[in-house]
Design a protein around this motif. Structure first.
Motif, short mmCIF file in Angstrom:
data_model
loop_
_atom_site.label_atom_id
_atom_site.label_comp_id
_atom_site.label_asym_id
_atom_site.label_seq_id
_atom_site.Cartn_x
_atom_site.Cartn_y
_atom_site.Cartn_z
N TYR A 1 -2.39 3.21 3.67
CA TYR A 1 -1.62 3.65 2.31
C TYR A 1 -2.08 5.07 2.28
O TYR A 1 -3.08 5.78 2.64
CB TYR A 1 -2.21 2.86 1.30
CG TYR A 1 -1.63 1.32 0.99
CD1 TYR A 1 -0.50 0.87 0.78
CD2 TYR A 1 -2.47 0.42 2.00
CE1 TYR A 1 0.10 -0.39 0.70
CE2 TYR A 1 -1.91 -0.91 2.24
CZ TYR A 1 -0.78 -1.28 1.44
OH TYR A 1 -0.41 -2.70 1.64
N HIS A 2 -1.58 5.88 1.25
CA HIS A 2 -2.01 7.07 0.77
C HIS A 2 -1.99 7.21 -0.68
O HIS A 2 -0.85 7.07 -1.28
CB HIS A 2 -1.18 8.17 1.60
CG HIS A 2 -1.83 9.70 1.55
ND1 HIS A 2 -1.88 10.13 0.29
CD2 HIS A 2 -2.66 10.38 2.40
CE1 HIS A 2 -2.36 11.54 0.51
NE2 HIS A 2 -3.01 11.43 1.68
N SER A 3 -2.94 7.63 -0.93
CA SER A 3 -3.38 7.85 -2.82
C SER A 3 -1.95 8.74 -3.26
O SER A 3 -1.64 8.39 -4.51
CB SER A 3 -4.63 8.43 -3.29
OG SER A 3 -5.09 9.49 -2.49
N LYS A 4 -1.53 9.60 -2.47
CA LYS A 4 -0.53 10.45 -3.03
C LYS A 4 0.73 10.21 -2.28
O LYS A 4 1.67 10.20 -3.09
CB LYS A 4 -0.91 11.95 -2.75
CG LYS A 4 -0.04 13.07 -3.13
CD LYS A 4 -0.82 14.51 -3.19
CE LYS A 4 0.06 15.52 -2.85
NZ LYS A 4 -0.67 16.70 -2.24
N PHE A 5 0.87 10.13 -0.91
CA PHE A 5 2.06 9.99 -0.37
C PHE A 5 2.61 8.48 -0.17
O PHE A 5 3.90 8.36 -0.38
CB PHE A 5 2.08 10.40 0.91
CG PHE A 5 1.57 11.72 1.07
CD1 PHE A 5 2.18 13.01 0.46
CD2 PHE A 5 0.39 12.27 1.74
CE1 PHE A 5 1.73 14.06 0.63
CE2 PHE A 5 0.00 13.56 1.66
CZ PHE A 5 0.72 14.65 1.10
N LYS B 1 0.68 -0.77 -4.55
CA LYS B 1 1.05 -1.26 -6.03
C LYS B 1 0.23 -1.35 -6.90
O LYS B 1 0.34 -0.94 -8.13
CB LYS B 1 1.92 -2.64 -5.77
CG LYS B 1 3.12 -2.26 -5.19
CD LYS B 1 4.00 -3.81 -5.06
CE LYS B 1 5.17 -3.67 -4.01
NZ LYS B 1 5.23 -4.69 -3.13
N VAL B 2 -1.30 -1.89 -6.46
CA VAL B 2 -2.18 -1.87 -7.12
C VAL B 2 -3.28 -1.02 -6.78
O VAL B 2 -3.70 -1.50 -5.40
CB VAL B 2 -2.65 -3.27 -7.56
CG1 VAL B 2 -3.90 -3.44 -8.18
CG2 VAL B 2 -1.58 -4.34 -7.82
N ARG B 3 -3.85 -0.35 -7.30
CA ARG B 3 -4.85 0.63 -6.63
C ARG B 3 -5.92 -0.09 -5.90
O ARG B 3 -6.57 -0.94 -6.45
CB ARG B 3 -5.37 1.54 -7.83
CG ARG B 3 -6.33 2.82 -7.47
CD ARG B 3 -6.59 3.69 -8.63
NE ARG B 3 -7.17 4.90 -8.02
CZ ARG B 3 -8.51 5.11 -8.05
NH1 ARG B 3 -9.23 4.01 -8.48
NH2 ARG B 3 -8.97 5.97 -7.44
N THR C 1 -1.78 -8.95 0.92
CA THR C 1 -2.90 -10.09 0.80
C THR C 1 -3.75 -9.89 -0.38
O THR C 1 -4.57 -10.80 -0.65
CB THR C 1 -3.74 -9.92 2.04
OG1 THR C 1 -4.43 -8.56 1.99
CG2 THR C 1 -3.02 -9.85 3.60
N PHE C 2 -3.52 -8.76 -1.03
CA PHE C 2 -4.28 -8.48 -2.33
C PHE C 2 -5.63 -8.09 -1.91
O PHE C 2 -6.56 -8.18 -2.80
CB PHE C 2 -3.90 -9.35 -3.40
CG PHE C 2 -2.51 -9.63 -3.87
CD1 PHE C 2 -1.91 -8.64 -4.26
CD2 PHE C 2 -1.99 -10.83 -3.36
CE1 PHE C 2 -0.59 -8.77 -4.61
CE2 PHE C 2 -0.70 -11.03 -3.71
CZ PHE C 2 0.13 -10.11 -4.08
N GLU C 3 -6.16 -8.15 -0.60
CA GLU C 3 -7.47 -7.73 -0.35
C GLU C 3 -7.71 -6.37 -0.45
O GLU C 3 -6.92 -5.56 -0.61
CB GLU C 3 -7.87 -8.26 1.08
CG GLU C 3 -7.78 -9.63 1.42
CD GLU C 3 -7.59 -10.02 2.83
OE1 GLU C 3 -7.70 -11.32 3.07
OE2 GLU C 3 -7.31 -9.08 3.63
N CYS C 4 -9.21 -6.13 -0.46
CA CYS C 4 -9.75 -4.52 -0.68
C CYS C 4 -9.14 -3.74 0.41
O CYS C 4 -9.05 -4.32 1.60
CB CYS C 4 -10.98 -4.61 -0.93
SG CYS C 4 -11.65 -5.30 -2.41
N LEU C 5 -8.88 -2.47 0.13
CA LEU C 5 -8.63 -1.40 1.21
C LEU C 5 -9.87 -0.72 1.17
O LEU C 5 -10.72 -0.72 0.44
CB LEU C 5 -7.31 -0.64 0.65
CG LEU C 5 -6.34 -1.22 0.21
CD1 LEU C 5 -5.13 0.01 -0.40
CD2 LEU C 5 -5.61 -1.90 1.39
#
Ligand SMILES: Nc1ncnc2c1ncn2[C@@H]1O[C@H](COP(=O)(O)OP(=O)(O)O)[C@@H](O)[C@H]1O
Length: 202
Positions: free
Chosen positions: A169-173, A177-179, A185-189
């Motif tokens: 993922y990219h915080s800007k590009f 869905k959730v930071r 999986t909803f696991e931490c990035l």
């Protein structure tokens, strides 16, 4: 009745079977392709690979993703790889060559493959040549993702990865869905800049 890898074909919805069949018929007309992608993290390999894979019906063999999955599964391969990976070192050539050799035999690699992160050493390149010579094939193209350092820096600093799947993922590009959380999986990035300290970045 018919079963495939422990899955009963009778239990698969017809629409899924038809879609798979149509996909395979489309693939039958495609030429074989064996590609190697080269490029630093953030150069776009992860974005382009699935597109090339779908277009040419290839399998995508990313050694980093395969090793991370093995580590997460805690299988014998993962246990052997973990120590080197934790230290940021390369996993042994024998281990990596073994997983590539095994993976290339999968039906999904019948039309060819995209190698991503492999070969990474001279020995791996030599072993790859030997494997392909045995199959009577060769690499068709090496795609080098050459990219400006400044652009890489911007991409990497905002980049997040889900270590188990390799999803990025990219915080800007391309924000999740959730930071800070993987969409599936909803696991931490994990922050990519954390995985690639400034001194090691391209
Ligand atoms: N071809 C390879 N040979 C040896 N080790 C590898 C190879 N590919 C991946 N690895 C191991 O997996 C880790 C993660 O790989 P990858 O995601 O491709 O690289 P990075 O995280 O450095 O961008 C590497 O740091 C290394 O320990």
């Amino acid at each position: 009745m018919g079963s495939s890898g422990g899955v009963d074909l009778e239990d698969i919805p017809s629409v899924d079977l038809m879609t798979e069949l149509l996909g395979r018929m489309k693939c039958a007309t495609k030429p074989d392709k064996r590609l190697i992608l080269i490029g630093p993290p953030g150069s776009g390999k992860g974005t382009q690979s699935p597109i090339i894979k779908d277009e040419y019906c290839l399998c995508h063999l990313a050694t980093g993703d395969m090793l991370r999955a093995a580590v997460a599964a805690k299988n014998p391969l993962g246990l052997k790889a973990k120590e080197a990976m934790d230290k940021g070192e390369l996993v042994s050539d024998d281990l990596v060559v073994g997983i590539i050799d095994e993976a290339m035999k999968k039906p999904s690699c019948q039309k060819g493959f995209i190698l991503d992160g492999f070969p990474r050493t001279v020995v791996q390149a030599q072993k790859l040549d030997e494997m392909l010579a045995k199959q009577g094939t060769k690499i068709d193209k090496v795609l080098n993702f050459a990219i400006d350092d400044a652009i890489l820096e911007e991409r990497i600093t905002g980049r997040w990865i889900h270590p188990t799947s390799g999803r990025t993922y990219h915080s800007k590009f391309a924000p999740p869905k959730v930071r800070g959380t993987d969409d599936v999986t909803f696991e931490c990035l994990e922050s990519e800049s954390h995985r690639h300290p400034r001194s090691q970045r391209p």
